[in-house]
Design a protein around this motif. Structure first.
Motif, PDB file in Angstrom:
ATOM      1  N   GLY A  81     -12.170  11.800 -28.322  1.00 60.50           N
ATOM      2  CA  GLY A  81     -12.511  12.830 -27.493  1.00 60.50           C
ATOM      3  C   GLY A  81     -12.845  14.233 -27.816  1.00 60.50           C
ATOM      4  O   GLY A  81     -12.778  15.311 -27.140  1.00 60.50           O
ATOM      5  N   ALA A  82     -13.117  14.258 -29.174  1.00 60.38           N
ATOM      6  CA  ALA A  82     -13.696  15.659 -29.958  1.00 60.38           C
ATOM      7  C   ALA A  82     -15.239  15.510 -30.055  1.00 60.38           C
ATOM      8  O   ALA A  82     -15.770  14.720 -30.519  1.00 60.38           O
ATOM      9  CB  ALA A  82     -12.887  15.834 -31.133  1.00 60.38           C
ATOM     10  N   ALA A  83     -15.672  16.738 -29.771  1.00 59.22           N
ATOM     11  CA  ALA A  83     -17.083  16.981 -30.158  1.00 59.22           C
ATOM     12  C   ALA A  83     -17.639  18.414 -30.392  1.00 59.22           C
ATOM     13  O   ALA A  83     -16.921  19.262 -29.939  1.00 59.22           O
ATOM     14  CB  ALA A  83     -18.000  16.500 -29.064  1.00 59.22           C
ATOM     15  N   VAL A  84     -18.733  18.687 -31.122  1.00 55.54           N
ATOM     16  CA  VAL A  84     -19.101  20.142 -31.180  1.00 55.54           C
ATOM     17  C   VAL A  84     -20.735  20.091 -31.031  1.00 55.54           C
ATOM     18  O   VAL A  84     -21.410  19.255 -31.388  1.00 55.54           O
ATOM     19  CB  VAL A  84     -18.678  20.605 -32.508  1.00 55.54           C
ATOM     20  CG1 VAL A  84     -19.252  19.491 -33.650  1.00 55.54           C
ATOM     21  CG2 VAL A  84     -19.353  21.909 -32.895  1.00 55.54           C
ATOM     22  N   GLY A  85     -20.904  21.146 -30.132  1.00 57.22           N
ATOM     23  CA  GLY A  85     -22.608  21.178 -29.820  1.00 57.22           C
ATOM     24  C   GLY A  85     -22.803  22.653 -30.285  1.00 57.22           C
ATOM     25  O   GLY A  85     -22.180  23.556 -30.369  1.00 57.22           O
ATOM     26  N   MET A  86     -23.967  22.794 -30.299  1.00 61.59           N
ATOM     27  CA  MET A  86     -24.878  24.156 -30.442  1.00 61.59           C
ATOM     28  C   MET A  86     -26.034  24.120 -29.934  1.00 61.59           C
ATOM     29  O   MET A  86     -26.760  23.224 -29.640  1.00 61.59           O
ATOM     30  CB  MET A  86     -25.039  24.151 -32.107  1.00 61.59           C
ATOM     31  CG  MET A  86     -25.812  25.511 -32.320  1.00 61.59           C
ATOM     32  SD  MET A  86     -26.144  25.755 -34.241  1.00 61.59           S
ATOM     33  CE  MET A  86     -26.811  24.413 -34.707  1.00 61.59           C
ATOM     34  N   THR A  87     -26.406  25.448 -29.056  1.00 59.23           N
ATOM     35  CA  THR A  87     -27.864  25.437 -28.546  1.00 59.23           C
ATOM     36  C   THR A  87     -28.174  26.776 -28.967  1.00 59.23           C
ATOM     37  O   THR A  87     -27.399  27.693 -29.658  1.00 59.23           O
ATOM     38  CB  THR A  87     -27.378  25.707 -27.002  1.00 59.23           C
ATOM     39  OG1 THR A  87     -26.794  26.756 -26.829  1.00 59.23           O
ATOM     40  CG2 THR A  87     -26.760  24.409 -26.434  1.00 59.23           C
ATOM     41  N   LYS A 101     -30.882  21.933 -28.642  1.00 56.03           N
ATOM     42  CA  LYS A 101     -29.690  21.325 -28.684  1.00 56.03           C
ATOM     43  C   LYS A 101     -29.245  20.514 -29.745  1.00 56.03           C
ATOM     44  O   LYS A 101     -30.047  19.576 -29.952  1.00 56.03           O
ATOM     45  CB  LYS A 101     -29.569  20.536 -27.240  1.00 56.03           C
ATOM     46  CG  LYS A 101     -29.679  21.555 -25.949  1.00 56.03           C
ATOM     47  CD  LYS A 101     -29.337  20.592 -24.805  1.00 56.03           C
ATOM     48  CE  LYS A 101     -29.767  21.378 -23.514  1.00 56.03           C
ATOM     49  NZ  LYS A 101     -30.916  21.511 -23.198  1.00 56.03           N
ATOM     50  N   PHE A 102     -28.070  20.704 -30.246  1.00 56.45           N
ATOM     51  CA  PHE A 102     -27.345  19.739 -31.220  1.00 56.45           C
ATOM     52  C   PHE A 102     -26.053  19.198 -30.921  1.00 56.45           C
ATOM     53  O   PHE A 102     -25.296  19.997 -30.223  1.00 56.45           O
ATOM     54  CB  PHE A 102     -27.316  20.410 -32.759  1.00 56.45           C
ATOM     55  CG  PHE A 102     -28.723  20.973 -33.063  1.00 56.45           C
ATOM     56  CD1 PHE A 102     -29.597  20.400 -33.988  1.00 56.45           C
ATOM     57  CD2 PHE A 102     -29.183  22.281 -32.418  1.00 56.45           C
ATOM     58  CE1 PHE A 102     -31.003  20.742 -34.167  1.00 56.45           C
ATOM     59  CE2 PHE A 102     -30.495  22.721 -32.802  1.00 56.45           C
ATOM     60  CZ  PHE A 102     -31.386  22.052 -33.768  1.00 56.45           C
ATOM     61  N   LEU A 103     -25.727  18.060 -31.343  1.00 54.23           N
ATOM     62  CA  LEU A 103     -24.310  17.565 -31.113  1.00 54.23           C
ATOM     63  C   LEU A 103     -23.801  16.775 -32.341  1.00 54.23           C
ATOM     64  O   LEU A 103     -24.635  16.235 -32.727  1.00 54.23           O
ATOM     65  CB  LEU A 103     -24.446  16.555 -29.794  1.00 54.23           C
ATOM     66  CG  LEU A 103     -23.339  16.085 -29.315  1.00 54.23           C
ATOM     67  CD1 LEU A 103     -22.352  16.991 -28.725  1.00 54.23           C
ATOM     68  CD2 LEU A 103     -23.700  15.093 -27.967  1.00 54.23           C
ATOM     69  N   HIS A 104     -22.558  16.619 -32.429  1.00 50.12           N
ATOM     70  CA  HIS A 104     -21.785  15.987 -33.584  1.00 50.12           C
ATOM     71  C   HIS A 104     -20.593  15.623 -32.618  1.00 50.12           C
ATOM     72  O   HIS A 104     -19.716  16.384 -32.241  1.00 50.12           O
ATOM     73  CB  HIS A 104     -21.546  16.850 -34.500  1.00 50.12           C
ATOM     74  CG  HIS A 104     -20.671  15.905 -35.681  1.00 50.12           C
ATOM     75  ND1 HIS A 104     -21.223  14.877 -36.188  1.00 50.12           N
ATOM     76  CD2 HIS A 104     -19.479  15.854 -36.102  1.00 50.12           C
ATOM     77  CE1 HIS A 104     -20.466  14.356 -36.986  1.00 50.12           C
ATOM     78  NE2 HIS A 104     -19.087  14.938 -36.839  1.00 50.12           N
ATOM     79  N   ARG A 105     -20.366  14.127 -32.823  1.00 54.00           N
ATOM     80  CA  ARG A 105     -19.139  13.629 -32.077  1.00 54.00           C
ATOM     81  C   ARG A 105     -18.390  12.719 -33.301  1.00 54.00           C
ATOM     82  O   ARG A 105     -19.078  11.931 -34.006  1.00 54.00           O
ATOM     83  CB  ARG A 105     -19.618  12.599 -31.137  1.00 54.00           C
ATOM     84  CG  ARG A 105     -18.532  12.141 -30.153  1.00 54.00           C
ATOM     85  CD  ARG A 105     -18.835  11.339 -28.915  1.00 54.00           C
ATOM     86  NE  ARG A 105     -20.275  10.795 -28.912  1.00 54.00           N
ATOM     87  CZ  ARG A 105     -20.526   9.763 -29.661  1.00 54.00           C
ATOM     88  NH1 ARG A 105     -19.761   9.064 -30.349  1.00 54.00           N
ATOM     89  NH2 ARG A 105     -22.002   9.214 -29.594  1.00 54.00           N
ATOM     90  N   ASP A 106     -17.083  12.768 -33.049  1.00 51.86           N
ATOM     91  CA  ASP A 106     -16.480  12.141 -34.275  1.00 51.86           C
ATOM     92  C   ASP A 106     -15.853  10.818 -33.706  1.00 51.86           C
ATOM     93  O   ASP A 106     -15.043  10.634 -33.000  1.00 51.86           O
ATOM     94  CB  ASP A 106     -14.966  12.989 -34.327  1.00 51.86           C
ATOM     95  CG  ASP A 106     -15.270  14.260 -35.229  1.00 51.86           C
ATOM     96  OD1 ASP A 106     -16.362  14.408 -36.162  1.00 51.86           O
ATOM     97  OD2 ASP A 106     -14.823  15.326 -35.212  1.00 51.86           O
ATOM     98  N   ALA A 149     -20.436  15.882 -22.833  1.00 53.04           N
ATOM     99  CA  ALA A 149     -20.902  17.353 -23.815  1.00 53.04           C
ATOM    100  C   ALA A 149     -22.476  17.493 -23.410  1.00 53.04           C
ATOM    101  O   ALA A 149     -22.638  18.637 -23.096  1.00 53.04           O
ATOM    102  CB  ALA A 149     -21.134  16.637 -25.057  1.00 53.04           C
ATOM    103  N   LYS A 150     -23.121  16.649 -22.695  1.00 56.75           N
ATOM    104  CA  LYS A 150     -24.459  17.248 -22.679  1.00 56.75           C
ATOM    105  C   LYS A 150     -24.579  17.880 -21.346  1.00 56.75           C
ATOM    106  O   LYS A 150     -25.491  18.696 -21.029  1.00 56.75           O
ATOM    107  CB  LYS A 150     -25.576  16.029 -22.375  1.00 56.75           C
ATOM    108  CG  LYS A 150     -25.736  15.245 -23.748  1.00 56.75           C
ATOM    109  CD  LYS A 150     -26.487  13.996 -23.522  1.00 56.75           C
ATOM    110  CE  LYS A 150     -26.797  13.173 -25.041  1.00 56.75           C
ATOM    111  NZ  LYS A 150     -27.483  11.985 -24.779  1.00 56.75           N
ATOM    112  N   GLN A 151     -23.750  17.971 -20.205  1.00 54.98           N
ATOM    113  CA  GLN A 151     -23.430  18.372 -19.147  1.00 54.98           C
ATOM    114  C   GLN A 151     -23.278  19.791 -19.463  1.00 54.98           C
ATOM    115  O   GLN A 151     -23.405  20.901 -18.812  1.00 54.98           O
ATOM    116  CB  GLN A 151     -22.508  17.794 -18.147  1.00 54.98           C
ATOM    117  CG  GLN A 151     -23.025  16.497 -17.611  1.00 54.98           C
ATOM    118  CD  GLN A 151     -22.069  15.920 -16.490  1.00 54.98           C
ATOM    119  OE1 GLN A 151     -20.561  16.174 -16.605  1.00 54.98           O
ATOM    120  NE2 GLN A 151     -22.154  15.269 -15.696  1.00 54.98           N
ATOM    121  N   GLN A 152     -22.204  20.147 -20.484  1.00 51.89           N
ATOM    122  CA  GLN A 152     -21.784  21.325 -20.768  1.00 51.89           C
ATOM    123  C   GLN A 152     -23.010  22.141 -21.569  1.00 51.89           C
ATOM    124  O   GLN A 152     -23.311  23.256 -21.206  1.00 51.89           O
ATOM    125  CB  GLN A 152     -20.634  21.104 -21.701  1.00 51.89           C
ATOM    126  CG  GLN A 152     -20.202  22.442 -22.378  1.00 51.89           C
ATOM    127  CD  GLN A 152     -19.246  23.246 -21.295  1.00 51.89           C
ATOM    128  OE1 GLN A 152     -19.288  22.834 -20.260  1.00 51.89           O
ATOM    129  NE2 GLN A 152     -18.828  24.471 -21.557  1.00 51.89           N
TER     130      GLN A 152
END
Length: 315
Positions: free
Chosen positions: A96-102, A87-92, A246-249
């Motif tokens: 309320g914007a973020a991008v995640g990758m699994t 899991k990877f996450l980037h938050r601006d 984000a982590k819940q998603q």
């Protein structure tokens, strides 16, 4: 009212059992319907899907570009190094914007898992998303292979729900006999055709989401799943709250992996068999120019038959 006699208690017990049987038969039937829908989609839906439109191709290309962007910016989520789902996450900032990758290996055929992701209106998906106040799906938008998903998402206490209206399409790609399925999605506002509206959503706060699912075939019954999603809630949230959302998603990736998990030894055996098939298929295939050059250098280094070749070192 208390049940005063054993006879009344017996009647209540029989009624409860009957209701339980009715619910069981209902859900059993729904499982059967879902299974038939998935089988039909694999047999008929995928092969006979309408050709991709120019707009669909463009949307898929733009969604795939997001993967490279996330890979360069997102950081691994702390505590997930040893997990089977990366899991990877980037938050601006504090927005309320973020991008995640699994990224995860799945113990299921690529086409089966793609179908699981694509069919959004099965009975199982309705149960899975029963907490959503609004969730509607429209298939085959304007005669294309695309669909529209309109759904509401609840935020932590103190924040109003958000409405997501999303345009989704897919593509099947085949390279060296291995299939890859791509599901791309973006805000419905990017779609130039029909926009379906749900009554009662006019005053809801809108949010946007874009991203891609990439399901790559590894063996006949295993695949690799990459999921990238960018979300903008159109609201300023504290970093702590945004991280929780984000982590819940992203946690949904673990749920999917568990759903299809099979015996580890069985999966390993399939991988070995698949590798053996690749080796057999490569026999008799002419070497490329680069491969031939490598073999020639190895022959010179090791020595041809009848030549001196390498010798043991003298002690």
């Amino acid at each position: 009212k208390m049940l005063g006699t054993s006879g009344e208690a017996d009647k209540a017990n029989k009624l409860f059992c009957r209701l339980a049987e009715m619910f069981y038969e209902r859900f059993k039937k729904e499982d059967t319907i879902d299974a038939r829908r998935k089988a039909d989609f694999i047999k008929n839906g995928i092969p006979n899907a309408p050709p991709l439109t120019g707009d669909e191709k463009k949307m898929i290309e733009e969604s795939m570009e997001l993967v490279e962007d996330v890979a360069s910016r997102a950081k691994r989520i702390a505590g997930t190094v040893s997990e089977s789902v990366e899991k990877f996450l980037h938050r601006d900032g504090n927005g309320g914007a973020a991008v995640g990758m699994t990224m995860a290996k799945m113990d299921v055929a690529a086409i089966t898992f793609f179908t699981e992701l694509w069919l959004l209106d099965t009975y199982a998906k309705k149960v899975e998303n029963k907490s959503a106040a609004i969730r509607e799906v429209w298939n085959e938008l304007d005669g294309t292979r695309s669909l529209q998903l309109t759904t509401s998402v609840s935020l932590p206490a103190g924040f109003q729900d958000r409405l997501f209206e999303t345009w989704i399409t897919f593509e099947k790609v085949e390279t060296d006999g291995r299939r890859t399925y791509i599901i791309a999605f973006c805000p419905l506002e990017d779609y130039k055709g029909t926009h379906h509206r749900v009554e009662g959503t006019e005053k809801m706060f809108e949010a946007t989401s874009r991203g891609v699912h990439i399901v790559r075939e590894l063996t006949e019954n295993t695949c690799e799943w990459t999921w990238v999603q960018q979300v903008d809630l159109k609201i300023s949230l504290p970093a702590r709250v945004m991280d929780i959302v984000a982590k819940q998603q992203l946690r949904k990736a673990n749920d999917k992996q568990e759903k299809f998990r099979r015996n580890g030894k069985e999966v390993d055996r399939e991988k070995v068999t698949a590798l053996a098939e690749v080796v057999r298929e490569r026999r008799g295939v002419p070497l490329t120019e680069d491969q031939a050059e490598v073999f020639e250098r190895c022959s010179e280094l090791l020595g041809e038959e009848g030549e001196e070749g390498w010798k043991p070192l003298e002690s």
